[in-house]
Structure formats: structure tokens, C-alpha cells
Scaffold this active site. Structure first.
Site, PDB file in Angstrom:
ATOM      1  N   ALA A 276       6.787   3.615  -7.767  1.00  0.00           N
ATOM      2  CA  ALA A 276       8.074   4.298  -7.556  1.00  0.00           C
ATOM      3  C   ALA A 276       9.168   3.670  -8.414  1.00  0.00           C
ATOM      4  CB  ALA A 276       8.450   4.251  -6.073  1.00  0.00           C
TER       5      ALA A 276
ATOM      6  N   GLY B  98       0.803  -1.223   0.000  1.00  0.00           N
ATOM      7  CA  GLY B  98       0.000   0.000   0.000  1.00  0.00           C
ATOM      8  C   GLY B  98       0.830   1.264   0.000  1.00  0.00           C
ATOM      9  N   LEU B  99       2.146   1.120  -0.204  1.00  0.00           N
ATOM     10  CA  LEU B  99       3.016   2.307  -0.203  1.00  0.00           C
ATOM     11  C   LEU B  99       3.535   2.651  -1.606  1.00  0.00           C
ATOM     12  CD1 LEU B  99       5.107   1.876   3.089  1.00  0.00           C
ATOM     13  CD2 LEU B  99       2.939   3.066   2.757  1.00  0.00           C
TER      14      LEU B  99
ATOM     15  N   SER C 145       5.587  -0.336  -6.582  1.00  0.00           N
ATOM     16  CA  SER C 145       5.743  -0.589  -8.023  1.00  0.00           C
ATOM     17  C   SER C 145       5.748   0.732  -8.791  1.00  0.00           C
ATOM     18  CB  SER C 145       4.665  -1.540  -8.541  1.00  0.00           C
ATOM     19  OG  SER C 145       3.389  -1.008  -8.321  1.00  0.00           O
TER      20      SER C 145
ATOM     21  N   ASP D 121      -1.036   6.586  -7.856  1.00  0.00           N
ATOM     22  CA  ASP D 121       0.321   6.242  -7.415  1.00  0.00           C
ATOM     23  C   ASP D 121       1.378   6.859  -8.319  1.00  0.00           C
ATOM     24  OD1 ASP D 121      -1.116   4.519  -5.822  1.00  0.00           O
ATOM     25  OD2 ASP D 121       0.328   2.891  -6.021  1.00  0.00           O
TER      26      ASP D 121
HETATM   27  O1  PMV Z   1      -2.267  -0.848  -2.749  1.00  0.00           O
HETATM   28  P1  PMV Z   1      -1.945   0.186  -3.769  1.00  0.00           P
HETATM   29  O2  PMV Z   1      -0.950   1.198  -3.300  1.00  0.00           O
HETATM   30  O3  PMV Z   1      -1.613  -0.424  -5.108  1.00  0.00           O
HETATM   31  O4  PMV Z   1      -3.296   1.023  -3.993  1.00  0.00           O
HETATM   32  C1  PMV Z   1      -4.447   0.499  -4.593  1.00  0.00           C
HETATM   33  C2  PMV Z   1      -5.473   1.583  -4.589  1.00  0.00           C
HETATM   34  C3  PMV Z   1      -6.795   1.229  -5.224  1.00  0.00           C
HETATM   35  O5  PMV Z   1      -7.614   2.408  -5.140  1.00  0.00           O
HETATM   36  C4  PMV Z   1      -7.502   0.118  -4.448  1.00  0.00           C
HETATM   37  C5  PMV Z   1      -6.652   0.807  -6.666  1.00  0.00           C
HETATM   38  C6  PMV Z   1      -6.153   1.927  -7.560  1.00  0.00           C
HETATM   39  O6  PMV Z   1      -5.504   1.604  -8.566  1.00  0.00           O
HETATM   40  O7  PMV Z   1      -6.438   3.099  -7.300  1.00  0.00           O
END
Ligand code: PMV
Length: 335
Positions: free
Chosen positions: A127, A121-122, A125, A169
Site C-alpha cells: 500500500a 499480513g495486511l 508495504s 498485494d
Molecule cells: O504477509 P504478506 O501480506 O506479505 O503476504 C505474503 C504472501 C505469500 O504468499 C506468503 C508470499 C507472496 O509474496 O505471495
């Protein structure tokens, strides 16, 4: 030889809802992926990663955009799924750099060193992809502006993740700071320096599974669709609080957001345990960050109490402080 780094991120508000067109606010943190590339005389790729898996690995294969799986010959034995994911991102990033610089046959030595836990969740990938495109395009004589870099990185994530990727991201990592993402509209927003504390359970969540779980709930129940809409309302309120510098309200809204994400089924016992440890220690707010299911929580606490409480939480294997990092992708001195 060129080296670039790009930061990881936390979601302050809006993960999952962003998939359905609601806004989200991710913020970069001072934890970076650093990528060094050197052009080779042939068109092959050799990728070396010290932190993509716990063991680290090196792999060399015929690149040239094909990714040619059959030509891959890992130096060491690592699970095929890990190789697939890691080389998929690197293949995509290298293709984007070749295309940007119009040098389709370029081969590279790529070396990755990341401080960001994988799949937690940080934004690890994103980065790695952003830093790889930046370094490889500069190695080929082309400097991409942050927005162009973000767009190319998004294309890579979109392909590797089978269309299950928002721009959050990649835009955040390329440009740095706090950003607002709504569909294809991405822009920086003003935010005070936020005292982030991260708690990591050592695990990962399966983003594709978690996203489709929310999609099913949303189709099945109108109140789940309303929950997604309510997260959008939190993001809008949160943006206002951020711009006004009202950090206590930002924390309160983070708590709200976590509750709604839990209602949508994307939290986990370990994430809830860390969130509650942070709240009990007096954090201004705490929530999961990213897809959920496992991985990291983010809390706001200018003092030491939350870090200490997380250190004593069984489900937390690592905790660290991270300031908001205002810088996105950047060139680094050669190692
Ligand atoms: O877990 P991460 O950092 O890949 O975030 C996923 C975030 C979602 O909203 C669930 C999916 C997205 O691509 O926005």
C-alpha cells in the site's frame, strides 16, 4: 504537492500456494496508507513516517536512485533494519515514479501516514509503495493507470524482497476489490460485500523464512506438495462460491485453507487462538492472512460476536471490522 492513498488487503484464499503458481484471491480492506509528496529543488529525498514504526521517524538522504546508504542521516535513532526496509521501499517507489515521468533527478519530501499494521499480513508495504508511486508520478505530471501502477509497484517489492514476492498485494492495492492472481495473470473478480473482522496479535512473521520453510517441506514430502495443490483447489472452489454470492461456503473454505496452512507450518499459537475464538463465536470462517507466523487473522461475521470474542482473547491486541474496499489507489485532497 500531491497526496495518494492505497488500501491494505487480506488474503481470502491462497497465500503461500500462489508462490508455486496456484491462484490466490486477495481482497482490499478499508484501511489505507496515505502518502504526500512534494518535489524539492535538489535531488535528495526526505522521508517522514508517523506510523512505520511505533515511534515514527524522519530520514534525509541523497536519493537519485542510488539510495546511497552512507549519505543517510537519520534525524532520530531507529534500528538500521527498520530504516533499510522502509527506505528500500520508498527508494524503489520514487525510482519508479522518476522513470515513469522521465525526470531522473527529481528529489522529494515524502510523508507517510498508514492505518495498516506493519508486516502483519495486511499488505502494508504494498500500500505504501503503490501510494508513493501514484503521488510522486502525479507530482511529476504523469498519471499511471492502475495496471501500470501495479506493475511498477510489483517491481519494487520484487527487488526489496529479493525475488520473494507475488503480484497479489501490489495488484490488489492498485486496483481495489477482490482480485484473482495466478502467476502474472491478475484480474478483478465479482464478490459480494464481505463482513471482515480482523484480529491482530501485535506481532509479525518473517515472510522470507516462512516461504522458504514451505519450499523445503514441499521438496521433502510429496504430501506437502499435494497440500499446496489442495490449497489451489480451495481457491478455485472459493472463486466459484464468491461469484455465486455463497458467503457461508466461502467461510467454510477459509476454515479449510487455514487448516492446510497450519499443516504447512505457517500458523502460530496466537493465530490459532484467534481463529478458534472467531469460530467459537460463530464466525462463518476464519484463517490467518499473509505469510503467517504472527500478525493477523481474518474472519467473516456480519454480527458483533466475533469482534467481542476477539476482544477477550489474550493473544489478540487489536480487532477491527473492515468492509471490502472496492477502490484501489486514489488521489486524496491535500491535507
Ligand atoms: O504477509 P504478506 O501480506 O506479505 O503476504 C505474503 C504472501 C505469500 O504468499 C506468503 C508470499 C507472496 O509474496 O505471495
Amino acid at each position: 504537492m500531491q497526496t495518494s492513498s492505497a488500501p491494505g488487503k487480506v488474503y481470502l484464499f491462497g497465500e503461500h500456494a500462489v508462490v508455486y503458481g496456484e491462484p490466490a484471491i486477495p481482497c482490499t480492506i478499508e484501511r489505507r496508507a496515505t502518502v504526500t509528496v512534494e518535489q524539492r529543488s535538489d535531488d535528495r529525498l526526505r522521508v517522514e513516517a508517523s506510523d512505520l514504526s511505533l515511534e515514527g521517524f524522519a530520514v534525509e538522504y541523497g536519493g537519485n536512485g542510488s539510495g546511497g546508504k552512507s549519505e543517510r542521516s537519520p534525524d532520530i535513532d531507529v534500528p538500521e533494519s527498520l530504516l533499510e526496509a522502509a527506505t528500500g521501499y520508498i527508494d524503489g517507489a520514487i525510482s519508479q515514479a522518476r522513470e515513469a515521468a522521465r525526470v531522473p533527478e527529481a528529489g522529494f519530501e515524502v510523508s507517510i501516514d498508514s492505518e495498516i499494521p506493519l508486516g502483519a499480513g495486511l499488505g502494508s508495504s504494498a500500500a505504501v509503495v503503490v501510494a508513493t508511486i501514484d503521488a510522486a508520478s502525479r507530482e511529476l505530471g504523469t498519471k499511471l493507470e492502475p495496471r501500470a501502477l501495479a506493475e511498477r509497484a510489483y517491481q519494487v517489492e520484487y527487488e526489496v524482497q529479493d525475488g520473494q514476492a507475488s503480484r497479489a498485494d501490489t495488484f490488489c492495492s492498485a486496483t481495489g476489490g477482490a482480485v484473482r492472481v495466478e502467476g502474472s495473470e491478475c484480474r478483478p473478480i465479482d464478490a459480494p460485500n464481505l463482513p471482515f473482522v480482523i484480529g491482530y496479535d501485535g506481532g509479525t512473521g518473517d515472510t522470507a523464512d516462512l516461504v522458504s520453510g514451505v519450499r523445503e517441506l514441499r521438496e521433502q514430502y510429496s504430501f506437502a506438495a499435494d497440500t499446496v495443490g489442495a490449497i489451489g483447489d480451495i481457491v478455485r472452489e472459493g472463486e466459484r462460491a464468491l461469484e455465486a454470492g455463497e458467503i457461508e461456503q466461502v467461510g467454510e473454505l477459509m476454515n479449510f485453507d487455514h487448516g492446510l496452512l497450519a499443516a504447512l507450518g505457517v500458523s502460530a499459537r496466537s493465530l490459532d487462538a484467534m481463529v478458534w475464538a472467531a469460530r467459537d463465536a460463530g464466525a462463518l470462517g476464519a484463517k490467518l492472512t499473509g505469510a503467517g507466523g504472527g500478525g493477523c487473522i481474518v474472519a467473516l461475521d456480519p454480527g458483533e460476536e466475533t469482534s467481542q470474542a476477539l476482544r477477550y482473547t489474550v493473544d489478540c491486541v487489536e480487532t477491527f471490522r473492515a468492509e471490502l474496499d472496492a477502490e484501489g489507489a486514489r488521489q486524496e485532497d491535500r491535507p
